[in-house]
Design an enzyme around this catalytic site. Structure first.
Site, PDB file in Angstrom:
ATOM      1  N   ASN A  10       0.899  -1.250  -0.070  1.00 19.64           N
ATOM      2  CA  ASN A  10      -0.065  -0.084   0.003  1.00 19.64           C
ATOM      3  C   ASN A  10       0.752   1.075   0.042  1.00 19.64           C
ATOM      4  O   ASN A  10       1.531   1.585   0.908  1.00 19.64           O
ATOM      5  CB  ASN A  10      -1.058  -0.073   1.354  1.00 19.64           C
ATOM      6  CG  ASN A  10      -1.605   1.247   1.533  1.00 19.64           C
ATOM      7  OD1 ASN A  10      -1.647   2.089   0.494  1.00 19.64           O
ATOM      8  ND2 ASN A  10      -2.369   1.322   2.743  1.00 19.64           N
ATOM      9  N   LYS A  12       0.144   4.205  -0.134  1.00 17.30           N
ATOM     10  CA  LYS A  12      -0.611   5.287   0.449  1.00 17.30           C
ATOM     11  C   LYS A  12      -0.577   6.595  -0.623  1.00 17.30           C
ATOM     12  O   LYS A  12      -0.302   6.660  -1.665  1.00 17.30           O
ATOM     13  CB  LYS A  12      -0.160   5.608   1.845  1.00 17.30           C
ATOM     14  CG  LYS A  12      -0.084   4.313   2.897  1.00 17.30           C
ATOM     15  CD  LYS A  12       0.092   4.684   4.019  1.00 17.30           C
ATOM     16  CE  LYS A  12      -0.054   3.302   4.800  1.00 17.30           C
ATOM     17  NZ  LYS A  12       0.163   3.522   6.294  1.00 17.30           N
ATOM     18  N   HIS A  96      -9.468   0.721   4.745  1.00 22.75           N
ATOM     19  CA  HIS A  96      -8.222   0.932   5.660  1.00 22.75           C
ATOM     20  C   HIS A  96      -8.400   1.815   6.786  1.00 22.75           C
ATOM     21  O   HIS A  96      -9.094   2.903   6.821  1.00 22.75           O
ATOM     22  CB  HIS A  96      -7.346   1.551   4.684  1.00 22.75           C
ATOM     23  CG  HIS A  96      -5.796   1.649   5.266  1.00 22.75           C
ATOM     24  ND1 HIS A  96      -5.408   2.542   6.184  1.00 22.75           N
ATOM     25  CD2 HIS A  96      -4.758   0.852   5.041  1.00 22.75           C
ATOM     26  CE1 HIS A  96      -4.170   2.275   6.365  1.00 22.75           C
ATOM     27  NE2 HIS A  96      -3.637   1.158   5.754  1.00 22.75           N
ATOM     28  N   GLU A  98      -6.833   4.259   8.290  1.00 21.30           N
ATOM     29  CA  GLU A  98      -6.528   5.748   7.800  1.00 21.30           C
ATOM     30  C   GLU A  98      -7.785   6.184   7.279  1.00 21.30           C
ATOM     31  O   GLU A  98      -8.182   7.335   7.583  1.00 21.30           O
ATOM     32  CB  GLU A  98      -5.324   5.976   6.864  1.00 21.30           C
ATOM     33  CG  GLU A  98      -4.075   5.479   7.642  1.00 21.30           C
ATOM     34  CD  GLU A  98      -2.821   5.255   7.084  1.00 21.30           C
ATOM     35  OE1 GLU A  98      -2.887   5.456   5.824  1.00 21.30           O
ATOM     36  OE2 GLU A  98      -1.749   4.783   7.346  1.00 21.30           O
ATOM     37  N   GLU A 168      -5.330  -5.553  10.414  1.00 28.30           N
ATOM     38  CA  GLU A 168      -4.120  -4.452  10.707  1.00 28.30           C
ATOM     39  C   GLU A 168      -4.538  -3.685  12.041  1.00 28.30           C
ATOM     40  O   GLU A 168      -5.298  -2.682  11.837  1.00 28.30           O
ATOM     41  CB  GLU A 168      -4.189  -3.267   9.448  1.00 28.30           C
ATOM     42  CG  GLU A 168      -4.086  -3.941   8.014  1.00 28.30           C
ATOM     43  CD  GLU A 168      -3.568  -2.891   7.220  1.00 28.30           C
ATOM     44  OE1 GLU A 168      -2.310  -3.051   6.760  1.00 28.30           O
ATOM     45  OE2 GLU A 168      -4.313  -1.930   6.954  1.00 28.30           O
ATOM     46  N   GLY A 174       2.352   1.946  10.598  1.00 30.94           N
ATOM     47  CA  GLY A 174       3.376   3.055  10.467  1.00 30.94           C
ATOM     48  C   GLY A 174       3.966   3.574  11.676  1.00 30.94           C
ATOM     49  O   GLY A 174       4.658   4.500  11.938  1.00 30.94           O
ATOM     50  N   SER A 214       3.555  -2.583  10.219  1.00 26.41           N
ATOM     51  CA  SER A 214       5.137  -2.639  10.330  1.00 26.41           C
ATOM     52  C   SER A 214       5.616  -3.817   9.799  1.00 26.41           C
ATOM     53  O   SER A 214       6.586  -4.425  10.488  1.00 26.41           O
ATOM     54  CB  SER A 214       5.167  -2.144  11.834  1.00 26.41           C
ATOM     55  OG  SER A 214       4.937  -0.874  12.023  1.00 26.41           O
TER      56      SER A 214
HETATM   57  C1  PEP Z   1      -0.696  -0.152   6.008  1.00 25.81           C
HETATM   58  O1  PEP Z   1      -0.915   0.847   5.574  1.00 25.81           O
HETATM   59  O2  PEP Z   1      -1.745  -0.916   5.464  1.00 25.81           O
HETATM   60  C2  PEP Z   1       0.441  -0.618   6.711  1.00 25.81           C
HETATM   61  C3  PEP Z   1       0.381  -1.785   7.266  1.00 25.81           C
HETATM   62  O3  PEP Z   1       1.528   0.324   7.038  1.00 25.81           O
HETATM   63  P1  PEP Z   1       3.000   0.143   7.563  1.00 25.81           P
HETATM   64  O4  PEP Z   1       3.514  -1.235   6.960  1.00 25.81           O
HETATM   65  O5  PEP Z   1       3.774   1.158   7.385  1.00 25.81           O
HETATM   66  O6  PEP Z   1       2.682  -0.180   9.133  1.00 25.81           O
END
Ligand code: PEP
Length: 254
Positions: A10, A12, A96, A98, A168, A174, A214
């Site tokens: 992703n 973003k 997601h 976010e 997630e 992040g 992460s």
């Molecule tokens: C994501 O945005 O779905 C995500 C898992 O980000 P990150 O790997 O940076 O934690």
């Protein structure tokens, strides 16, 4: 039943169309021999055309980071499922964290987006996950089950077969703070059990459930060694071709 792993990146709100094409060229050359897992990338909408073009001779699927629930009309600033499909996409992220947090996407809206993705011939990756406060309050499993019920609970068994779930935990996205493999496995097993309860054992066995939060080359093997984890949704580490390719090739590292 063996589920083929899926590693999804992703991007973003990162990469211009030119930078996206450059990143896709890097992935194309690093993954030239055809990896043993399914691979997908989710560029910003503007980058989809150049990334689809760059990856056209590969098996890497391109997806949208979101889609609108309607197919078209007076929805300024939005992109529909048929538009993504026509641009060469095969998947779409839905829900997601976010978007849930910043765009205030509701469960009802997400259910409509899942349906819109399916109607457009796209595979929705339905994201769910609890906040740190919810985890600390012992609510993680209830929160995830509630999000799943709202987003995909009304699908038929046939529709469900075309869905991928991504767990997630918001506190791991992040932040550099990855869920331990055991923490992730506990929730993945609960998600699979929820699918079994609401549809049947075959649907539960077949459901691909990705972990996101992460994920890096250094921790992907531990995560992927858990029985109910079928892949990863990767944010930050998907923005460099070498780190994303290393995650895709997790089975090859010692
Ligand atoms: C994501 O945005 O779905 C995500 C898992 O980000 P990150 O790997 O940076 O934690």
């Amino acid at each position: 039943m063996s589920r083929k792993p899926l590693i999804a990146g992703n991007w973003k709100m990162n990469t211009t169309p030119q930078e996206g094409a450059e990143l896709a060229r890097g992935l194309r050359s690093l993954l030239l021999d055809g990896p043993a897992v399914d691979v997908a990338v989710f560029p910003p909408f503007l980058g989809i055309a150049s990334v689809v073009d760059t990856l056209k001779a590969t098996d890497i699927v391109v997806g949208g980071q979101d889609l609108h629930a309607q197919t078209g009309g007076a929805y300024t600033g939005n992109i529909s499922g048929p538009m993504l499909k026509a641009a060469g996409c095969g998947m779409a992220l839905v829900g997601h964290s976010e978007r849930r947090a910043y765009e205030k996407e509701s469960g009802e809206m997400l259910a409509a987006k899942v349906r819109a993705a399916l109607a457009a011939g796209l595979t929705p990756i339905f994201c769910c996950g609890e906040t740190l406060e919810q985890r600390d309050a012992g609510q993680a499993l209830d929160v995830v089950r509630q999000q799943l019920a709202e987003g995909i609970g009304a699908l038929t068994g046939t529709e469900l077969q075309r869905v991928v779930i991504a767990y997630e935990p918001v506190w791991a996205i992040g932040t550099g703070r990855v869920a331990s493999p055991e923490q992730a496995q506990e929730v993945h097993a609960a998600i699979r059990a929820w699918v079994g309860l609401n549809w049947d054992a075959g649907a539960a066995r077949a459901m691909r459930i990705l972990y996101g939060g992460s994920v890096k080359p250094a921790n992907v093997r531990g995560i992927m060694s858990e029985p109910d984890i079928d892949g990863a949704l990767v944010g930050g580490a998907s923005l460099k071709a070498d780190s994303f390719a290393a995650i895709v090739r997790y089975q090859e590292s010692a």
